[in-house]
Motif scaffolding. Structure first.
Motif, PDB file in Angstrom:
ATOM      1  N   THR A  71       1.065  -0.518   0.352  1.00 15.69           N
ATOM      2  CA  THR A  71      -0.247  -0.010  -0.446  1.00 15.69           C
ATOM      3  C   THR A  71       0.908   0.743  -0.376  1.00 15.69           C
ATOM      4  O   THR A  71       1.758   0.890   0.590  1.00 15.69           O
ATOM      5  CB  THR A  71      -0.691   0.104   1.302  1.00 15.69           C
ATOM      6  OG1 THR A  71      -1.478  -1.355   1.305  1.00 15.69           O
ATOM      7  CG2 THR A  71      -1.492   1.607   1.166  1.00 15.69           C
ATOM      8  N   MET A  72       0.381   2.028  -0.651  1.00 17.69           N
ATOM      9  CA  MET A  72       1.459   3.965  -1.394  1.00 17.69           C
ATOM     10  C   MET A  72       0.860   4.444  -0.443  1.00 17.69           C
ATOM     11  O   MET A  72      -0.756   4.802   0.223  1.00 17.69           O
ATOM     12  CB  MET A  72       0.956   3.877  -2.602  1.00 17.69           C
ATOM     13  CG  MET A  72       1.789   3.533  -3.228  1.00 17.69           C
ATOM     14  SD  MET A  72       2.250   4.162  -5.439  1.00 17.69           S
ATOM     15  CE  MET A  72       3.214   5.356  -5.106  1.00 17.69           C
ATOM     16  N   TYR A  73       1.259   5.344   1.024  1.00 22.51           N
ATOM     17  CA  TYR A  73       0.649   5.816   1.919  1.00 22.51           C
ATOM     18  C   TYR A  73       1.263   6.975   1.975  1.00 22.51           C
ATOM     19  O   TYR A  73       2.318   7.533   1.421  1.00 22.51           O
ATOM     20  CB  TYR A  73       0.991   5.622   3.251  1.00 22.51           C
ATOM     21  CG  TYR A  73       0.622   4.382   4.372  1.00 22.51           C
ATOM     22  CD1 TYR A  73      -0.475   4.514   4.825  1.00 22.51           C
ATOM     23  CD2 TYR A  73       1.112   2.822   3.844  1.00 22.51           C
ATOM     24  CE1 TYR A  73      -1.502   2.837   5.111  1.00 22.51           C
ATOM     25  CE2 TYR A  73       0.529   1.271   4.462  1.00 22.51           C
ATOM     26  CZ  TYR A  73      -1.099   1.664   4.917  1.00 22.51           C
ATOM     27  OH  TYR A  73      -0.996   0.790   5.032  1.00 22.51           O
ATOM     28  N   GLY A 123       6.482  -5.753   6.105  1.00 24.61           N
ATOM     29  CA  GLY A 123       7.570  -4.778   6.464  1.00 24.61           C
ATOM     30  C   GLY A 123       7.229  -3.400   5.454  1.00 24.61           C
ATOM     31  O   GLY A 123       6.752  -3.137   4.696  1.00 24.61           O
ATOM     32  N   ASN A 124       8.420  -2.092   5.654  1.00 21.78           N
ATOM     33  CA  ASN A 124       8.384  -1.622   5.105  1.00 21.78           C
ATOM     34  C   ASN A 124       8.817  -1.523   3.477  1.00 21.78           C
ATOM     35  O   ASN A 124      10.016  -2.557   3.700  1.00 21.78           O
ATOM     36  CB  ASN A 124       9.254   0.087   5.821  1.00 21.78           C
ATOM     37  CG  ASN A 124       8.438   0.491   6.715  1.00 21.78           C
ATOM     38  OD1 ASN A 124       7.765   0.050   6.813  1.00 21.78           O
ATOM     39  ND2 ASN A 124       8.963   0.364   7.731  1.00 21.78           N
ATOM     40  N   VAL A 125       8.950  -0.836   2.249  1.00 21.48           N
ATOM     41  CA  VAL A 125       8.920  -0.967   1.082  1.00 21.48           C
ATOM     42  C   VAL A 125       9.845  -0.120   0.356  1.00 21.48           C
ATOM     43  O   VAL A 125      10.886  -0.099   0.210  1.00 21.48           O
ATOM     44  CB  VAL A 125       8.364  -1.672   0.163  1.00 21.48           C
ATOM     45  CG1 VAL A 125       8.338  -2.518  -1.818  1.00 21.48           C
ATOM     46  CG2 VAL A 125       6.299  -3.061   0.676  1.00 21.48           C
ATOM     47  N   GLY A 126       9.252   0.887   0.580  1.00 21.81           N
ATOM     48  CA  GLY A 126      10.438   2.357   0.529  1.00 21.81           C
ATOM     49  C   GLY A 126       9.490   3.648   0.140  1.00 21.81           C
ATOM     50  O   GLY A 126       8.390   3.283   0.996  1.00 21.81           O
ATOM     51  N   ASP A 127      10.081   4.220  -0.218  1.00 19.20           N
ATOM     52  CA  ASP A 127       9.521   5.854  -0.299  1.00 19.20           C
ATOM     53  C   ASP A 127       9.331   6.177  -1.749  1.00 19.20           C
ATOM     54  O   ASP A 127      10.329   6.057  -3.201  1.00 19.20           O
ATOM     55  CB  ASP A 127      10.885   6.527   0.409  1.00 19.20           C
ATOM     56  CG  ASP A 127      10.307   6.281   1.981  1.00 19.20           C
ATOM     57  OD1 ASP A 127       8.973   6.358   2.100  1.00 19.20           O
ATOM     58  OD2 ASP A 127      11.032   5.963   2.374  1.00 19.20           O
ATOM     59  N   ALA A 145      11.703  10.497  -7.319  1.00 19.48           N
ATOM     60  CA  ALA A 145      13.178   9.259  -7.359  1.00 19.48           C
ATOM     61  C   ALA A 145      12.299   8.300  -6.495  1.00 19.48           C
ATOM     62  O   ALA A 145      10.997   9.324  -6.103  1.00 19.48           O
ATOM     63  CB  ALA A 145      13.996  10.189  -5.943  1.00 19.48           C
ATOM     64  N   ALA A 146      12.599   7.374  -6.197  1.00 21.09           N
ATOM     65  CA  ALA A 146      12.413   6.246  -5.334  1.00 21.09           C
ATOM     66  C   ALA A 146      13.219   5.101  -4.958  1.00 21.09           C
ATOM     67  O   ALA A 146      14.834   5.540  -5.473  1.00 21.09           O
ATOM     68  CB  ALA A 146      12.030   5.758  -6.545  1.00 21.09           C
ATOM     69  N   SER A 147      13.302   5.040  -3.720  1.00 22.32           N
ATOM     70  CA  SER A 147      14.200   3.983  -2.798  1.00 22.32           C
ATOM     71  C   SER A 147      15.001   3.296  -3.981  1.00 22.32           C
ATOM     72  O   SER A 147      14.409   2.668  -4.115  1.00 22.32           O
ATOM     73  CB  SER A 147      13.503   3.790  -1.608  1.00 22.32           C
ATOM     74  OG  SER A 147      13.073   4.900  -0.589  1.00 22.32           O
ATOM     75  N   PRO A 148      15.838   2.427  -3.396  1.00 23.67           N
ATOM     76  CA  PRO A 148      16.427   1.604  -4.095  1.00 23.67           C
ATOM     77  C   PRO A 148      15.602   0.406  -3.721  1.00 23.67           C
ATOM     78  O   PRO A 148      14.939   0.629  -2.347  1.00 23.67           O
ATOM     79  CB  PRO A 148      17.761   1.429  -3.096  1.00 23.67           C
ATOM     80  CG  PRO A 148      18.398   2.460  -2.576  1.00 23.67           C
ATOM     81  CD  PRO A 148      17.019   3.312  -2.272  1.00 23.67           C
ATOM     82  N   GLY A 149      15.393  -0.533  -4.546  1.00 20.20           N
ATOM     83  CA  GLY A 149      14.638  -2.058  -4.990  1.00 20.20           C
ATOM     84  C   GLY A 149      12.342  -1.402  -5.301  1.00 20.20           C
ATOM     85  O   GLY A 149      11.904  -2.023  -5.182  1.00 20.20           O
ATOM     86  N   VAL A 150      12.118  -0.249  -5.394  1.00 22.71           N
ATOM     87  CA  VAL A 150      11.397   0.162  -6.100  1.00 22.71           C
ATOM     88  C   VAL A 150      11.606   1.454  -6.860  1.00 22.71           C
ATOM     89  O   VAL A 150      12.035   1.998  -7.118  1.00 22.71           O
ATOM     90  CB  VAL A 150      10.841   1.482  -5.238  1.00 22.71           C
ATOM     91  CG1 VAL A 150       9.475   2.042  -5.236  1.00 22.71           C
ATOM     92  CG2 VAL A 150      10.616   1.476  -3.524  1.00 22.71           C
ATOM     93  N   ARG A 151      10.430   0.595  -8.024  1.00 16.35           N
ATOM     94  CA  ARG A 151      10.689   1.556  -9.473  1.00 16.35           C
ATOM     95  C   ARG A 151       9.448   2.320  -9.874  1.00 16.35           C
ATOM     96  O   ARG A 151       8.667   2.204  -9.260  1.00 16.35           O
ATOM     97  CB  ARG A 151      10.486   0.555 -10.878  1.00 16.35           C
ATOM     98  CG  ARG A 151      11.183   1.230 -12.014  1.00 16.35           C
ATOM     99  CD  ARG A 151      11.095  -0.142 -13.164  1.00 16.35           C
ATOM    100  NE  ARG A 151      11.346   0.685 -14.055  1.00 16.35           N
ATOM    101  CZ  ARG A 151      11.632  -0.547 -15.543  1.00 16.35           C
ATOM    102  NH1 ARG A 151      11.634  -1.957 -15.004  1.00 16.35           N
ATOM    103  NH2 ARG A 151      11.689   0.116 -16.737  1.00 16.35           N
TER     104      ARG A 151
END
Length: 170
Positions: A71-73, A123-127, A145-151
């Motif tokens: 889920t994107m918060y 758990g947390n996936v990224g931002d 931008a996106a955190s590593p592991g998130v495209r």
């Protein structure tokens, strides 16, 4: 001002009356002048009312598609030099989309910045930060931008004055 003939006075009276919307013959109000359009009402998919910006305003329409299992918060955002027409919701569920619209407050430019945190049961996936600038007839996604592991894939649809982008998060 002295008027030398009844014909000149009649023409002057009729011209002045027409300019202010009053009939020279009866003194009654003529058809009122048309309203100056500021925008138009619309209905969003969830049934709420929104305001479509007037055509002269710079706008940004951003579609955010969440192609993840998280889920994107929504954690924050703003619309520099503008206002929300359709603001972001608190969450974007997995494998759904949301449309966010902003319009300029009076100038030829506007921006939109959206910050999301992705989280799932594991758990947390990224931002993700989504940024679109629509200033001086140029649009860009500088600042996205996106955190590593998130495209994060921005797709340009249309440019100024009505910038349109689709952002896919995967």
């Amino acid at each position: 001002m002295k008027i030398r003939s009844a014909i000149s006075a009649g023409i002057l009276t009729a011209t002045a009356a027409a300019a202010i919307g009053v009939s020279a013959a009866t003194g009654a109000s003529a058809t009122p002048p048309p309203a100056i359009p500021v925008g138009s009402l619309c209905i969003t998919p969830d049934g709420s009312l929104c305001l479509q910006p007037a055509p002269a305003e710079a706008t940004i329409t951003t579609v955010v598609t969440n192609n993840t299992d998280a889920t994107m918060y929504f954690t924050g955002g703003h619309a520099p030099d503008g206002h929300w027409v359709d603001g972001p919701s608190h969450t974007i569920a997995p494998h759904t989309s949301q449309t966010v619209r902003v319009a300029s407050d009076a100038g030829p430019g506007v921006g939109v910045y959206l910050d999301y945190h992705l989280s799932a049961w594991w758990g947390n996936v990224g931002d993700v930060t989504i940024a679109v600038n629509n200033y001086h007839a140029q649009t860009n996604t500088d600042g996205s931008a996106a955190s590593p592991g998130v495209r994060l894939d921005p797709h340009f649809v249309h440019g100024s004055p009505d910038a349109r982008y689709i952002f896919t998060v995967s």
